[in-house]
Design a protein around this motif. Sequence first.
Motif, PDB file in Angstrom:
ATOM      1  N   PHE A  50       0.839  -1.200   0.000  1.00 20.96           N
ATOM      2  CA  PHE A  50       0.000   0.000   0.000  1.00 20.96           C
ATOM      3  C   PHE A  50       0.874   1.250   0.000  1.00 20.96           C
ATOM      4  N   ARG A  51       0.264   2.328  -0.410  1.00 23.58           N
ATOM      5  CA  ARG A  51       0.881   3.648  -0.283  1.00 23.58           C
ATOM      6  C   ARG A  51      -0.178   4.628   0.218  1.00 23.58           C
ATOM      7  N   THR A  52       0.277   5.625   0.954  1.00 22.33           N
ATOM      8  CA  THR A  52      -0.630   6.639   1.510  1.00 22.33           C
ATOM      9  C   THR A  52      -0.828   7.757   0.496  1.00 22.33           C
ATOM     10  N   VAL A  53      -2.080   8.006   0.157  1.00 20.30           N
ATOM     11  CA  VAL A  53      -2.426   9.032  -0.819  1.00 20.30           C
ATOM     12  C   VAL A  53      -3.219  10.123  -0.102  1.00 20.30           C
ATOM     13  N   GLU A  54      -2.792  11.358  -0.285  1.00 23.15           N
ATOM     14  CA  GLU A  54      -3.518  12.497   0.274  1.00 23.15           C
ATOM     15  C   GLU A  54      -4.384  13.123  -0.809  1.00 23.15           C
ATOM     16  N   GLU A  55      -5.600  13.444  -0.463  1.00 20.03           N
ATOM     17  CA  GLU A  55      -6.497  14.081  -1.422  1.00 20.03           C
ATOM     18  C   GLU A  55      -7.376  15.093  -0.695  1.00 20.03           C
ATOM     19  N   GLN A  56      -7.857  16.058  -1.438  1.00 19.61           N
ATOM     20  CA  GLN A  56      -8.718  17.106  -0.908  1.00 19.61           C
ATOM     21  C   GLN A  56     -10.174  16.640  -0.960  1.00 19.61           C
ATOM     22  N   GLN A  57     -10.820  16.696   0.192  1.00 18.30           N
ATOM     23  CA  GLN A  57     -12.217  16.275   0.289  1.00 18.30           C
ATOM     24  C   GLN A  57     -13.083  17.500   0.583  1.00 18.30           C
ATOM     25  N   LEU A  58     -14.185  17.638  -0.155  1.00 12.68           N
ATOM     26  CA  LEU A  58     -15.068  18.796   0.010  1.00 12.68           C
ATOM     27  C   LEU A  58     -15.838  18.669   1.322  1.00 12.68           C
ATOM     28  N   VAL A  59     -15.711  19.687   2.157  1.00 13.12           N
ATOM     29  CA  VAL A  59     -16.433  19.720   3.430  1.00 13.12           C
ATOM     30  C   VAL A  59     -17.684  20.579   3.296  1.00 13.12           C
ATOM     31  N   ALA A  60     -17.558  21.744   2.706  1.00 13.72           N
ATOM     32  CA  ALA A  60     -18.706  22.643   2.520  1.00 13.72           C
ATOM     33  C   ALA A  60     -18.603  23.247   1.125  1.00 13.72           C
ATOM     34  N   PRO A  61     -19.649  23.144   0.295  1.00 14.15           N
ATOM     35  CA  PRO A  61     -19.576  23.706  -1.051  1.00 14.15           C
ATOM     36  C   PRO A  61     -19.579  25.234  -1.023  1.00 14.15           C
ATOM     37  N   ALA A  62     -19.173  25.807  -2.137  1.00 15.02           N
ATOM     38  CA  ALA A  62     -19.189  27.266  -2.247  1.00 15.02           C
ATOM     39  C   ALA A  62     -20.626  27.777  -2.148  1.00 15.02           C
ATOM     40  N   SER A  63     -20.773  28.928  -1.523  1.00 12.06           N
ATOM     41  CA  SER A  63     -22.100  29.514  -1.330  1.00 12.06           C
ATOM     42  C   SER A  63     -21.955  31.033  -1.260  1.00 12.06           C
ATOM     43  N   GLU A 226     -10.793  19.788   3.146  1.00 10.14           N
ATOM     44  CA  GLU A 226      -9.856  19.282   4.134  1.00 10.14           C
ATOM     45  C   GLU A 226      -9.064  18.131   3.513  1.00 10.14           C
ATOM     46  N   THR A 227      -7.816  18.013   3.955  1.00  8.15           N
ATOM     47  CA  THR A 227      -6.927  16.976   3.418  1.00  8.15           C
ATOM     48  C   THR A 227      -7.134  15.678   4.189  1.00  8.15           C
ATOM     49  N   VAL A 228      -7.462  14.617   3.470  1.00  2.00           N
ATOM     50  CA  VAL A 228      -7.665  13.304   4.077  1.00  2.00           C
ATOM     51  C   VAL A 228      -6.662  12.340   3.451  1.00  2.00           C
ATOM     52  N   GLN A 229      -6.334  11.334   4.231  1.00  2.00           N
ATOM     53  CA  GLN A 229      -5.399  10.306   3.757  1.00  2.00           C
ATOM     54  C   GLN A 229      -6.138   8.984   3.566  1.00  2.00           C
ATOM     55  N   ARG A 230      -5.766   8.280   2.535  1.00  2.00           N
ATOM     56  CA  ARG A 230      -6.335   6.953   2.291  1.00  2.00           C
ATOM     57  C   ARG A 230      -5.218   6.034   1.800  1.00  2.00           C
ATOM     58  N   GLN A 231      -5.438   4.750   2.012  1.00  5.15           N
ATOM     59  CA  GLN A 231      -4.469   3.750   1.598  1.00  5.15           C
ATOM     60  C   GLN A 231      -4.836   3.224   0.207  1.00  5.15           C
TER      61      GLN A 231
END
Length: 325
Positions: A50-63, A226-231
């Motif tokens: 496995f490798r750790t991948v960081e990605e941006q996850q939408l928490v609140a949409p633009a308004s 927010e930045t989240v990590q996944r395998q």
Amino acid sequence: MTHRPTLLLPALALLLASAPTLAQQTLLPEPPAHQKPGECYGLVYVPAAFRTVEEQQLVAPASERIETIPAVYATEQVLVTLPASKQRRVVTPAVTETVEETVLVAGRQQRVAVPARYKTVEQQVTVAAGPQLKPGTLLDGSENGAICVVEEATTTRTVRTQVLERPASTRLVSTAPREKVVQRQKIITPAVTEWVTVPKRTVKRQVKKLVTPASARSVPVPARYETVQRQEITTPARAEWQPVLCETNLTPALVQSLQEALKAQGLYPGAANGRLTPQTEAAVRRYQQREQLATGGLSLATLEKLGVSLTAGHALVPKPSALAP
């Protein structure tokens, strides 16, 4: 000829128990061809990488939000002209002065307490002493030899007593007229009431004026991430044939080196006696799982990771007991 050591026969069962999905969906690989004498191969389970991948996850949409801007006011002084008004009543107060006068205050009657009066009276009182016990004298002249009862004579004494002469009472007493200085207000000029007409006049007044009216505006609110990590799997789990140790290439000296390396890792608590015991095999499995190595047998990759050389102890003579499971 392919060597399949009895020590590694449980490897296939362990592989199938660890990855049942892999065994059901994938055909087992064929044993390697062109094997050389003295080589041993085992079917091992290679875990997924496995490798750790960081990605941006939408928490609140633009308004957007509505912002209210309050009105702005300013205060200033202005001249205001007041028209002539009707007649109004104006009262001029009286002018007075304080003067002192001497007045005669009439007498008055008041009730006064009169205390009681007493007088001292002297009286002669007769006191009868009565019989008294006194020591007597016997006929032979000896004293203190008898006690006699003697009748004392009656005496008279003067006694003073207070006798009420006049009881307490009250009486009316009239006071004489007297003079008293008093102050009073003397009117010099009496109060005057008149009706007057108020003329046209100009006065200063403070006035609140609107500078900027209230308004509203739309303010954009950007999206929030927010930045989240996944395998992420880089290499899937698989079963493959790898070089392993067996009776052909396993020596007591090599087992002893293996036990010493596992003891240094804190995984083997036993003695480094060169015997491949179940305790040694369990320590090997724990090390392989910790280091994400292929499991199912004592592979050459595990020895290399532990720093154990295959040439360790070749000068020693193998004993049959060292090959016991």
